[in-house]
Design a protein around this motif. Structure first.
Motif, PDB file in Angstrom:
ATOM      1  N   PRO A 174      -5.665   9.510 -18.859  1.00 56.62           N
ATOM      2  CA  PRO A 174      -7.086   9.186 -18.705  1.00 56.62           C
ATOM      3  C   PRO A 174      -7.518   8.868 -17.281  1.00 56.62           C
ATOM      4  CG  PRO A 174      -6.210   8.139 -20.668  1.00 56.62           C
ATOM      5  CD  PRO A 174      -5.042   8.745 -19.968  1.00 56.62           C
ATOM      6  N   ALA A 175      -6.679   8.162 -16.530  1.00 57.73           N
ATOM      7  CA  ALA A 175      -7.059   7.776 -15.174  1.00 57.73           C
ATOM      8  C   ALA A 175      -7.134   8.971 -14.227  1.00 57.73           C
ATOM      9  CB  ALA A 175      -6.068   6.753 -14.619  1.00 57.73           C
ATOM     10  N   LEU A 176      -6.511  10.080 -14.604  1.00 53.75           N
ATOM     11  CA  LEU A 176      -6.492  11.276 -13.752  1.00 53.75           C
ATOM     12  C   LEU A 176      -7.223  12.442 -14.409  1.00 53.75           C
ATOM     13  CD1 LEU A 176      -2.764  11.142 -12.575  1.00 53.75           C
ATOM     14  CD2 LEU A 176      -4.780  10.451 -11.268  1.00 53.75           C
ATOM     15  N   ARG A 177      -8.061  12.140 -15.364  1.00 54.79           N
ATOM     16  CA  ARG A 177      -8.654  13.189 -16.183  1.00 54.79           C
ATOM     17  C   ARG A 177      -9.451  14.206 -15.368  1.00 54.79           C
ATOM     18  NH1 ARG A 177     -13.458  12.690 -19.888  1.00 54.79           N
ATOM     19  NH2 ARG A 177     -13.299  14.380 -21.400  1.00 54.79           N
ATOM     20  N   THR A 178     -10.454  13.741 -14.652  1.00 56.27           N
ATOM     21  CA  THR A 178     -11.306  14.695 -13.933  1.00 56.27           C
ATOM     22  C   THR A 178     -10.550  15.473 -12.855  1.00 56.27           C
ATOM     23  OG1 THR A 178     -13.329  13.469 -14.414  1.00 56.27           O
ATOM     24  CG2 THR A 178     -13.364  14.930 -12.502  1.00 56.27           C
TER      25      THR A 178
ATOM     26  N   ILE B 288       0.831  -1.199   0.000  1.00 57.54           N
ATOM     27  CA  ILE B 288       0.000   0.000   0.000  1.00 57.54           C
ATOM     28  C   ILE B 288       0.868   1.253   0.000  1.00 57.54           C
ATOM     29  CG2 ILE B 288      -1.664   1.323   1.350  1.00 57.54           C
ATOM     30  CD1 ILE B 288      -2.826  -1.361   2.288  1.00 57.54           C
ATOM     31  N   ALA B 289       1.933   1.235   0.791  1.00 56.59           N
ATOM     32  CA  ALA B 289       2.822   2.394   0.859  1.00 56.59           C
ATOM     33  C   ALA B 289       3.466   2.670  -0.487  1.00 56.59           C
ATOM     34  CB  ALA B 289       3.884   2.177   1.927  1.00 56.59           C
ATOM     35  N   VAL B 290       3.920   1.613  -1.179  1.00 60.66           N
ATOM     36  CA  VAL B 290       4.520   1.781  -2.502  1.00 60.66           C
ATOM     37  C   VAL B 290       3.496   2.324  -3.483  1.00 60.66           C
ATOM     38  CG1 VAL B 290       5.496   0.546  -4.462  1.00 60.66           C
ATOM     39  CG2 VAL B 290       6.289   0.028  -2.158  1.00 60.66           C
ATOM     40  N   SER B 291       2.263   1.789  -3.432  1.00 55.59           N
ATOM     41  CA  SER B 291       1.199   2.248  -4.323  1.00 55.59           C
ATOM     42  C   SER B 291       0.878   3.714  -4.078  1.00 55.59           C
ATOM     43  CB  SER B 291      -0.042   1.386  -4.115  1.00 55.59           C
ATOM     44  OG  SER B 291      -1.120   1.863  -4.884  1.00 55.59           O
ATOM     45  N   GLU B 292       0.789   4.113  -2.817  1.00 56.67           N
ATOM     46  CA  GLU B 292       0.484   5.501  -2.499  1.00 56.67           C
ATOM     47  C   GLU B 292       1.586   6.431  -2.982  1.00 56.67           C
ATOM     48  OE1 GLU B 292      -0.063   5.414   1.687  1.00 56.67           O
ATOM     49  OE2 GLU B 292      -2.186   4.829   1.568  1.00 56.67           O
ATOM     50  N   THR B 293       2.830   6.029  -2.781  1.00 60.02           N
ATOM     51  CA  THR B 293       3.954   6.850  -3.231  1.00 60.02           C
ATOM     52  C   THR B 293       3.944   6.983  -4.743  1.00 60.02           C
ATOM     53  OG1 THR B 293       5.272   6.143  -1.344  1.00 60.02           O
ATOM     54  CG2 THR B 293       6.467   7.083  -3.213  1.00 60.02           C
ATOM     55  N   GLY B 294       3.662   5.869  -5.420  1.00 64.75           N
ATOM     56  CA  GLY B 294       3.610   5.896  -6.884  1.00 64.75           C
ATOM     57  C   GLY B 294       2.508   6.804  -7.395  1.00 64.75           C
ATOM     58  N   HIS B 295       1.349   6.772  -6.732  1.00 64.13           N
ATOM     59  CA  HIS B 295       0.248   7.645  -7.134  1.00 64.13           C
ATOM     60  C   HIS B 295       0.626   9.104  -6.979  1.00 64.13           C
ATOM     61  CE1 HIS B 295      -3.721   9.477  -7.445  1.00 64.13           C
ATOM     62  NE2 HIS B 295      -3.416  10.125  -6.317  1.00 64.13           N
ATOM     63  N   SER B 296       1.161   9.443  -5.832  1.00 71.16           N
ATOM     64  CA  SER B 296       1.492  10.836  -5.556  1.00 71.16           C
ATOM     65  C   SER B 296       2.538  11.364  -6.525  1.00 71.16           C
ATOM     66  CB  SER B 296       1.991  10.983  -4.115  1.00 71.16           C
ATOM     67  OG  SER B 296       0.996  10.569  -3.205  1.00 71.16           O
ATOM     68  N   ALA B 297       3.572  10.570  -6.767  1.00 71.31           N
ATOM     69  CA  ALA B 297       4.624  10.982  -7.700  1.00 71.31           C
ATOM     70  C   ALA B 297       4.074  11.105  -9.115  1.00 71.31           C
ATOM     71  CB  ALA B 297       5.777   9.978  -7.663  1.00 71.31           C
ATOM     72  N   GLY B 298       3.227  10.150  -9.503  1.00 63.65           N
ATOM     73  CA  GLY B 298       2.646  10.193 -10.847  1.00 63.65           C
ATOM     74  C   GLY B 298       1.714  11.376 -11.033  1.00 63.65           C
TER      75      GLY B 298
END
Length: 214
Positions: free
Chosen positions: A174-178, A8-18
């Protein structure tokens, strides 16, 4: 199999950076000449004694309300949003339907060629696809009377992108469009209200430096 805390921590970090990387890419991709052109166009609305009507749905409606305040206070431009009067909006929606709720409001407001319409929309509206048809009706009403039309939009090919005098297109993943389109709507209209072509006064902020303790 359930995810571990480490996953979960890796996923959260990846989301924030992306997310931040995508925001940086969008900021660099926007043409500042379009921003300047929109600022000059809205300034001409003020110069000819027109009003600025600001429209949006969902997050765009929230932007519209905030932007009305700033265009009035910082730019000296008479501005309104139909979503600021919840009684009229819900009465029109209940009695006559959502699709004409904005255009009927503009009709009573005597929309004219002197005025301007600023629209915040992720999809841009499409009558054929049934997307934000109330915005489409409003934009068509603006076209009929010769009203200037400006927009910040997240999709090409819709009514807003095709009909606006100036439409700034935000193109996120696309996944972050809105979330990113709505984020940059706020970034860009804030850039407009402090633009030299429009601003007549600077915004205030309250400094805490030297403030006394309560």
């Amino acid at each position: 199999m359930s995810a571990t805390a480490g996953d979960i921590a890796v996923s959260e970090t990846g989301h924030s950076a992306g997310y931040l990387a995508a925001a940086a890419d969008i900021a660099h991709a926007i043409d500042p000449r379009q921003m300047d052109a929109m600022a000059r166009g809205v300034a001409r609305v003020r110069e000819r004694g027109g009003r600025l009507f600001i429209l949006g749905v969902g997050g765009g409606a929230g932007h519209a309300s905030h932007a009305v305040n700033d265009f009035r206070k910082l730019c000296g431009l008479e501005s309104y949003a139909p979503t600021d009067n919840v009684s009229e909006l819900t009465a029109r929606t209940n009695d006559d339907g959502w699709e004409t709720s904005y255009s009927a409001w503009l009709e009573v407001s005597r929309l004219s060629e002197c005025d301007g319409l600023l629209v915040f929309s992720v999809g841009g509206g499409s009558r054929e696809r049934g997307v934000s048809v109330n915005l489409v009706h409003a934009m068509e009403a603006a076209h009929v009377v010769g009203c200037s039309l400006y927009g910040i939009v997240g999709a090409p090919g819709g009514t807003l992108a095709e009909r606006a005098d100036v439409a700034i297109l935000i193109e996120p993943p696309p996944a972050l469009r809105t979330p990113l389109v709505e984020s940059f709507q706020a970034v860009l209209w804030h850039a407009l209200v402090c633009h030299p072509a429009l601003a007549v006064k600077q915004g205030h902020w309250e400094s805490l430096v030297g403030a006394g303790k309560l």
